[in-house]
Design a protein around this motif. Sequence first.
Motif, PDB file in Angstrom:
ATOM      1  N   SER A 164       0.844  -1.206   0.000  1.00 30.42           N
ATOM      2  CA  SER A 164       0.000   0.000   0.000  1.00 30.42           C
ATOM      3  C   SER A 164       0.876   1.251   0.000  1.00 30.42           C
ATOM      4  N   LEU A 165       1.905   1.230   0.849  1.00 32.83           N
ATOM      5  CA  LEU A 165       2.795   2.403   0.939  1.00 32.83           C
ATOM      6  C   LEU A 165       3.522   2.651  -0.382  1.00 32.83           C
ATOM      7  N   GLU A 166       3.991   1.573  -0.961  1.00 31.19           N
ATOM      8  CA  GLU A 166       4.753   1.646  -2.208  1.00 31.19           C
ATOM      9  C   GLU A 166       3.923   2.345  -3.306  1.00 31.19           C
ATOM     10  N   ALA A 167       2.616   2.052  -3.323  1.00 28.34           N
ATOM     11  CA  ALA A 167       1.742   2.595  -4.380  1.00 28.34           C
ATOM     12  C   ALA A 167       1.529   4.100  -4.238  1.00 28.34           C
ATOM     13  N   VAL A 168       1.791   4.640  -3.056  1.00 28.95           N
ATOM     14  CA  VAL A 168       1.574   6.081  -2.872  1.00 28.95           C
ATOM     15  C   VAL A 168       2.883   6.786  -2.534  1.00 28.95           C
ATOM     16  N   ASP A 169       3.968   6.189  -3.016  1.00 28.09           N
ATOM     17  CA  ASP A 169       5.266   6.845  -2.860  1.00 28.09           C
ATOM     18  C   ASP A 169       5.193   8.191  -3.590  1.00 28.09           C
ATOM     19  N   PRO A 170       5.436   9.295  -2.892  1.00 28.91           N
ATOM     20  CA  PRO A 170       5.178  10.609  -3.491  1.00 28.91           C
ATOM     21  C   PRO A 170       6.007  10.915  -4.733  1.00 28.91           C
ATOM     22  N   GLU A 171       7.252  10.448  -4.724  1.00 28.44           N
ATOM     23  CA  GLU A 171       8.110  10.734  -5.868  1.00 28.44           C
ATOM     24  C   GLU A 171       7.577  10.023  -7.110  1.00 28.44           C
ATOM     25  N   LYS A 172       7.278   8.743  -6.931  1.00 25.28           N
ATOM     26  CA  LYS A 172       6.756   7.959  -8.064  1.00 25.28           C
ATOM     27  C   LYS A 172       5.406   8.515  -8.511  1.00 25.28           C
ATOM     28  N   ALA A 173       4.607   8.929  -7.543  1.00 25.37           N
ATOM     29  CA  ALA A 173       3.265   9.441  -7.861  1.00 25.37           C
ATOM     30  C   ALA A 173       3.364  10.685  -8.749  1.00 25.37           C
ATOM     31  N   VAL A 174       4.300  11.572  -8.438  1.00 26.28           N
ATOM     32  CA  VAL A 174       4.444  12.793  -9.256  1.00 26.28           C
ATOM     33  C   VAL A 174       4.936  12.418 -10.656  1.00 26.28           C
TER      34      VAL A 174
END
Length: 448
Positions: A22-32
């Motif tokens: 779950s955390l991995e999917a909302v990693d901020p860097e990847k999300a941007v």
Amino acid sequence: MQVDMKNMKNMRNDALAIFNASLEAVDPEKAVHKYLKREGDLLRVPGESAVDLRDYEEVLVVGAGKASAAMAKAVGEILYDRRVRGVICVKYGHELELDRIDVIQAGHPVPDEEGTLAAREIMRLASEATARHLIISCISGGGSALLPAPPPGISLDEKQYLTKRLLEVGADIHEMNSVRKHLSLVKGGRLMKAAFPARVINLMLSDVVGDDPGVIASGPFAPDNSTFQDALRILQKYDMMKDAPESVLSWLKRGVSRELPDTPKSGDPIFSQVTNIIVGSNIQALIAGKHAAEALGYNTLILSSSVQGNTAEAALLHGAIAREISASENPVSPPACILSGGETTVQVRGPGKGGRNQEFALLLIEAAAQIPNSLFFSAGTDGTDGPTDAAGALVESSSLERARLLHLYPEHFLARNDSYHFFSSLGDLIKTGPTRTNVMDVRIVLVR
Ligand SMILES: Nc1ncnc2c1ncn2[C@@H]1O[C@H](COP(=O)(O)OP(=O)(O)OP(=O)(O)O)[C@@H](O)[C@H]1O
Ligand SMILES: O=C(O)[C@H](O)CO
């Protein structure tokens, strides 16, 4: 009841693996990086025509929140060859070193002087921006406390006191931020007012139910649909008219009597310059957790990403669902994994230490003991549950028995809101350290 210890150990590992996914999917860097793409001079923005970087002299990166430095890092990477500067404010311990963007660390959940300094710097950048500036804002949860900008006559101490009281009485984040937006020079779209006519790409990692840009970090670049009157009504609702600082009450009353301009509302032409993009949210975390659970062999169900309200009621509901799975294989049959997200509240009455996730788990310790091979896990995706160094806690079928052997009695700890000390003695706190992301809480119920 016979507890299968090997099974329990596996379930514990499973819950941690599901949470990590779950955390991995909302990693901020990847999300941007997922939402903001570069093609030469063009910046591709979802749902909008591309932004031509040649139209701008400089890009200003501003923002606040627990995940904002990591978001800004990604923006810096995307714009590696452009003139970029900016200021970002993060919670102590959530910092990252960035080349061209200043990262200020400040107090959260109770604001401090460093936060006021960051707010002043960001306000200055926004006010100086012209139509030749592109502003990329990196907003995430925690941003409200990290950018305190009290209006004249209200001191930081008074704001700190008010924030503490609103947290204690259990005001939800919509209410809390309606008040904050009316006691601030930057929140509730006021930063956008200062930035206009600059073009703004407003990147948000949402930690609020409904993902409303006006609520996430009190929406510095978003229209506000609450009023001075609403803010005053919220203080009345929580019986705070007597203990709210006089300066606060008089400011809000001046607003109600239209002596002060209200926050900018939707329809205000300043917002035609803003593109809002939610780069990460609770449902994305739950979906990733669901996939991880399926890979581990569980039958899964996402209950809701918007569980709000009283923590005790949420705990009762999750307990009832686990009981039903075990008794009648509904709504899914074992091995079952139920996921839910959102953010509940605790009305803190006791002098203890804890957080809503730890209290949720503690409230379910008896249910876990009654339901064979069950586990209840609850943690904040930011790695911080309430004013503690834990993200949350878990209980499993054997927890109650282990606690009794240690003379730990759940009801005593619950009465004092002291879930942290219960779980630290039992060894069942979830500690991740700051995760640098923040999309509210994730709860995982496993029944084998
Ligand atoms: N002793 C306690 N036991 C249980 N819950 C507590 C206790 N002390 C504080 N809380 C709860 O912790 C919450 C604040 O937690 P936290 O600091 O994680 O805030 P947050 O809402 O996640 O912050 P933000 O939304 O700004 O990121 C409040 O809802 C409060 O009721
Ligand atoms: O900072 C805030 O206002 C909360 O975390 C909601 O975004």
